[in-house]
Scaffold this active site. Structure first.
Site: not given
Length: 288
Positions: A80, A117, A137
């Site tokens: 991420c 994250h 995302d």
């Protein structure tokens, strides 16, 4: 040269033509909602999720040069912090307002998790403040295909994959959440809270600190085994160690186990990850 205070995402340094070629986007680049959706989908379905640098004995670097070299110039991916570092720079270059956020991955578990994250809060320039921003995302490895509007109760169906946002729920058994938002994903057994996040701005230096924990701590799930994902409109491949699970939008799943020697070919076939020749024996040795 202007001093870099670490506030922005260095969009002026991105190799935009190379990035667009990597994700296969040849459409409009005007900073609109439609462009954002198209870029998000192209990025998510092209650049895989992976943690293999850790298995290969190298640090995960988050400088823009390093992230571009790995995710754009090579047939590799990242996790991420790498994905959203890259995507934030692209969006900033195009004129979007970009704010990074950090999330606590829960996957339905109770209790408080660390913020490991990264997500992005994005607005097109000049947009109405009455209209909710977008949640991007691209670095979770399991979608969403396109950004979600930050609306309480927002529920979307994207090519059969279900996602929803909720505000003000609880993430522990003993106190109300102060995290603000939750992202849920629909699985074979119904909705599962994927992660919770606050609307507190996260900076590049925060990415560096969180990345250090995720990539080096023995408590991090990413330091113990290979974990790769490739997400598309009709299939989601997940490699956990040497076992691959394939899931489709209707919830059907298949599993397959590989030997350490088979894994480099499986990475290329199912995840579009091609290791350098000298890295193949390193990965096999780690798995043994």
């Amino acid at each position: 040269m202007t001093e870099d205070l670490g506030y922005g995402w260095q969009g002026d340094l991105i190799d935009l033509p190379a990035y667009l070629k990597r994700i296969g986007h040849d459409g409009d680049l005007a900073p609109t909602d439609a462009t954002l959706r198209a870029l998000h989908r192209a990025h998510t379905t092209t650049i895989p999720f992976e943690n293999l640098e850790i298995m290969l004995g190298r640090p995960v670097e988050l400088s823009l040069d390093a992230v571009q070299a790995k995710l754009v110039e090579r047939p590799r991916g990242g996790y991420c912090f790498e994905h959203n570092r890259l995507f934030a720079a692209v969006l900033e270059r195009l004129g979007y307002e970009v704010t990074a956020l950090s999330g606590r991955v829960t996957l339905g578990a109770r209790g408080t998790r660390p913020p490991t994250h990264a997500l992005l809060h994005v607005r097109p320039p000049g947009g109405s403040r009455d209209e909710p921003a977008w949640l991007c995302d691209v670095g979770f490895g399991a979608g969403p295909l396109e950004p979600l509007r930050l609306r309480d109760g927002e529920e979307v169906e994207q090519d059969g994959w279900g996602f929803r946002l909720r505000k003000g729920r609880t993430v522990t058994t003993w106190s109300p959440s102060t995290l603000g938002w939750e992202l849920h994903q629909r699985g074979p057994d119904g909705w599962v809270q994927r992660h919770a996040f606050a609307m507190n701005e996260t900076f590049r230096i925060d990415f560096d600190v969180l990345n250090h924990y995720v990539s080096t701590s023995p408590r991090s799930p990413f330091t113990t085994r290979p974990f790769t994902q490739k997400f598309s409109s009709d299939v989601h491949h997940v490699l956990d160690g040497t076992t691959m699970t394939t899931t489709r939008p209707d919830g059907t799943t298949e599993t397959r186990a590989f030997t350490p020697e088979e894994l480099p070919e499986a990475l290329a076939t199912y995840f579009d990850i091609v290791l350098d020749a000298e890295d193949v024996p390193r990965l096999i040795a780690f798995l043994r």
